[in-house]
Motif scaffolding. Structure first.
Motif: not given
Lengths: 544, 134
Positions: A531-537, A195-202, A499-511
């Protein structure tokens, strides 16, 4: 105070019109819509009868045929055939490895490359996919969810390389991850991280891509997985409310993003129930957006939808009969006021469609659009005692399901949707409904022509099917090898580290990091793996 | 059939699980013990689970077009573990694929439109033939 009819008339007068003879075949002149002073009207809140005052008077629905198979080159060729045949929008089907964010040379991809859609590993494939197609003109839809942000980054990057700035790109990213956990089951990361990725695309599209639909909230797959029409209606809108709450939580203004949300519904074989479903969906969405989420822009309240005829209604037996089913379903979509439509091909219970069967499916839409005159009058079934009663009943049943979800989420539809997934609430209801229907088919209470009745002719000659060979898989792997060989590995490593660094910080937009990574020719699998390394599966505990 | 156990599985990347869930309930209603692997299994994980659980049959559900690659691999992986557990395939399988699948050791193929009765009968037949062959 102006009557509904007067409000409609003003909006209608201000709308562009198609140049068509607005009459029946006997020459009886037609109004654009029929109603009374106080009845509901299209383009007037709560939009039950349609989002726009002029509906198909201004523009027929977009005949958007879903296509994708083999390599990007194969699909590019099919896209061009669709445009030549009069298709007015593109819709991209990706293969299973792409849908799950893995590369074509991943061991799990064995046997699946290019089978159910087109294989996309890198920006190079994306460039081939849309080569020679003006993406500033034709709108493009991409059916992709778990890796949607990455594929979208590739799409934006290739369009810009080909000279179309991102602000000019029009189209739709499916990007509806909630229904993946509920129904379609092509998930990768756990729900909250997804859902964080969805938020970033919106947020990204709200800021930079005014013509782009960031999500297509999809009931189609929920229905295909076995839900009833009411469940499709309720779960889809509930997911829509969850995305609205997600964007509100991210600090966006509701009217800044809600006009770019769109929907995708099934057009199944129960003709009137489908039409009532679309009408109920529009009314519910308008009311919730206005009353619960405080939208003030009418566009935030106007539900617009794509629809596709029901794949699950097609039979492998006597496949030609599927043309008839598809025509009836497509007609329901049109009478229900769809903005865009895909019609399935007769052979799709057996394989991906051949060019010929896909053409017949498009011709079906053209018959409805250009021969039948059904597009002359907006919401032609509005005011029917039957359809109005069915609309109200579906609305009532959907509201009862919303109440359950709202309670599950402690007053949050977003939390309700996620808990409903985690607790198998959606999945259980869908499986129960699928089994109920199966029992009715088995007992003969429900008839499917050619399957449990009227089976004479089932043994006739087999039709010719589209074959996807292993050669496509080999070709795609070779191509991926070549891209890996030609690229600057240091640039790839640096881009993936970002990508890994930005994925770790939920405030950042990954796009932005994703766009950089795809431009460095990092593969889909590498980026998703990072991203899976940061987010899990996500692992589903299935209920049977 | 008392105590007969069937492992049903989704191999590969195919997420379509409507059919397999319906079949699970049909088989359970017919008196079998049904074990479902969940999504995204490999031929090796399915074979290992089948052997570990000592099931009487494996049922695969495949709707993504990868059956010609993956279904025979499940048979091979199972045989490689010294087991003769029969493998049944259900899903979207074009008629032209039926013979090669039989040659590859698939015990039965069920295609769209199969009724509950046909599914149960087919499974019964496979189990009886397997028992007779032992």
């Amino acid at each position: 105070m102006a009557t509904n009819r007067e409000i409609w008339q003003r909006a209608y007068d201000g709308s562009p019109k198609r140049d068509v003879d607005h009459q029946t075949m006997s020459g009886i002149p037609l109004d654009a819509v029929y109603g009374t002073d106080g009845s509901e009207y299209p383009g007037v809140y709560p939009y039950t009868r349609g989002p726009y005052a002029s509906m198909y008077q201004s523009k027929l629905w977009t005949m958007r045929m879903f296509a994708g198979f083999g390599t990007a080159e194969d699909t590019n060729w099919r896209f061009k055939e669709i445009i030549k045949a009069g298709g007015t929008g593109l819709s991209t089907a990706f293969d299973m490895p792409t849908l799950l964010g893995i590369d074509s040379d991943d061991p799990m991809a064995l046997g699946e490359v290019g089978r159910c859609g087109v294989a996309i590993d890198t920006l190079a494939d994306m460039a081939d996919l849309y080569a020679g197609i003006d993406l500033g003109e034709i709108t493009t839809s991409m059916t992709i969810n778990s890796p949607a942000a990455v594929i979208f980054a590739m799409f934006v990057a290739q369009a810009e390389q080909a000279g179309t700035p991102r602000a000019r790109l029009g189209g739709t990213l499916q990007n509806d991850i909630l229904k993946e956990y509920q129904a379609q089951k092509e998930f990768v990361f756990p729900p909250r991280q997804s859902m964080r990725l969805v938020r970033d695309t919106i947020a990204f599209t709200a800021a930079e891509m005014p013509r782009w639909h960031s999500i297509s909230i999809s009931g189609y797959h929920i229905r295909e997985a076995g839900s009833t029409a009411v469940e499709e209606l309720a779960f889809t809108l509930a997911n829509g409310f969850a995305y609205v709450e997600l964007a509100l939580q991210a600090g966006l203004d509701v009217d800044a993003f809600a006009p770019r949300l769109s929907f995708f519904f099934n057009a199944h074989i129960d003709f009137f129930e489908e039409i009532a479903k679309y009408r109920a969906a529009r009314r519910i969405w308008a009311r919730w957006m206005k009353e619960r989420y405080g939208a003030t822009d009418a566009k935030s309240m106007q539900l617009r939808f794509h629809c596709q005829t029901a794949g699950v209604s097609l039979t492998a037996q006597q496949p030609e009969v599927n043309i008839v089913r598809t025509a009836i379903e497509a007609l329901a979509g049109v009478l229900g006021g769809a903005q865009s439509l895909h019609t399935n091909s007769m052979d799709e219970a057996l394989a991906l469609p051949t060019e010929k069967s896909a053409r017949i499916a498009l011709r079906t839409q053209q018959v409805i659009g250009f021969e039948t005159n059904v597009a002359h009058v907006a919401d032609p079934l509005g005011g029917s005692y039957y359809v109005e009663a069915l609309t109200e009943e579906m609305e009532r049943q959907a509201e009862a399901l919303f109440a359950e979800l709202d309670e599950m989420g402690g007053g949050s539809m977003l939390e309700g949707a996620i808990r409903g997934i985690e607790e198998n609430w959606f999945q259980g209801k869908i499986a129960d409904s699928a089994f109920e229907l199966e029992k009715r088919l088995n007992s003969g209470r429900r008839i499917t022509v050619g399957v449990n009745a009227f089976t004479e002719g089932n043994d006739e000659d087999q039709m010719e099917l589209l074959a996807i060979t292993d050669e496509d898989e080999l070709r795609q792997r070779k191509r991926l090898d070549q891209v890996r060989h030609d690229r600057d590995q240091q640039a790839v490593d640096a881009a993936l580290a970002r990508v890994a660094a930005d994925a770790r910080d939920p405030q950042v937009n990954l796009m932005p990091a994703l766009i950089d990574a795809v431009k460095a020719y990092a593969t889909l699998g590498e980026i998703m793996g990072t991203m899976e390394h940061e987010f899990g599966r996500h692992v589903e505990v299935p209920v049977i | 059939m008392a105590g007969e156990r069937i492992l049903i599985a989704k191999v590969g990347l195919d997420g379509h699980d409507r059919g397999i869930k319906v079949v699970a309930r049909i088989l359970r209603d017919a008196g079998y013990e049904v074990i479902y692997t969940g999504l995204f299994q490999t031929p090796a994980t399915v074979a290992a689970a089948a052997v570990d659980e000592d099931v009487d049959a494996i049922g695969l559900s495949m709707l993504s077009g990868a059956h010609m690659t993956l279904a025979p691999l499940v048979v091979q992986e199972t045989r490689a573990r010294g087991s003769e557990i029969p493998v049944i395939l259900g899903g979207i399988v074009p008629a032209a694929d039926l013979e090669p699948l039989r040659t590859a050791g698939i015990a039965a193929v069920l295609t769209p439109g199969a009724t509950a009765e046909q599914i149960v009968n087919e499974v019964r037949g496979v189990l009886d033939r397997a028992a007779a062959g032992r």
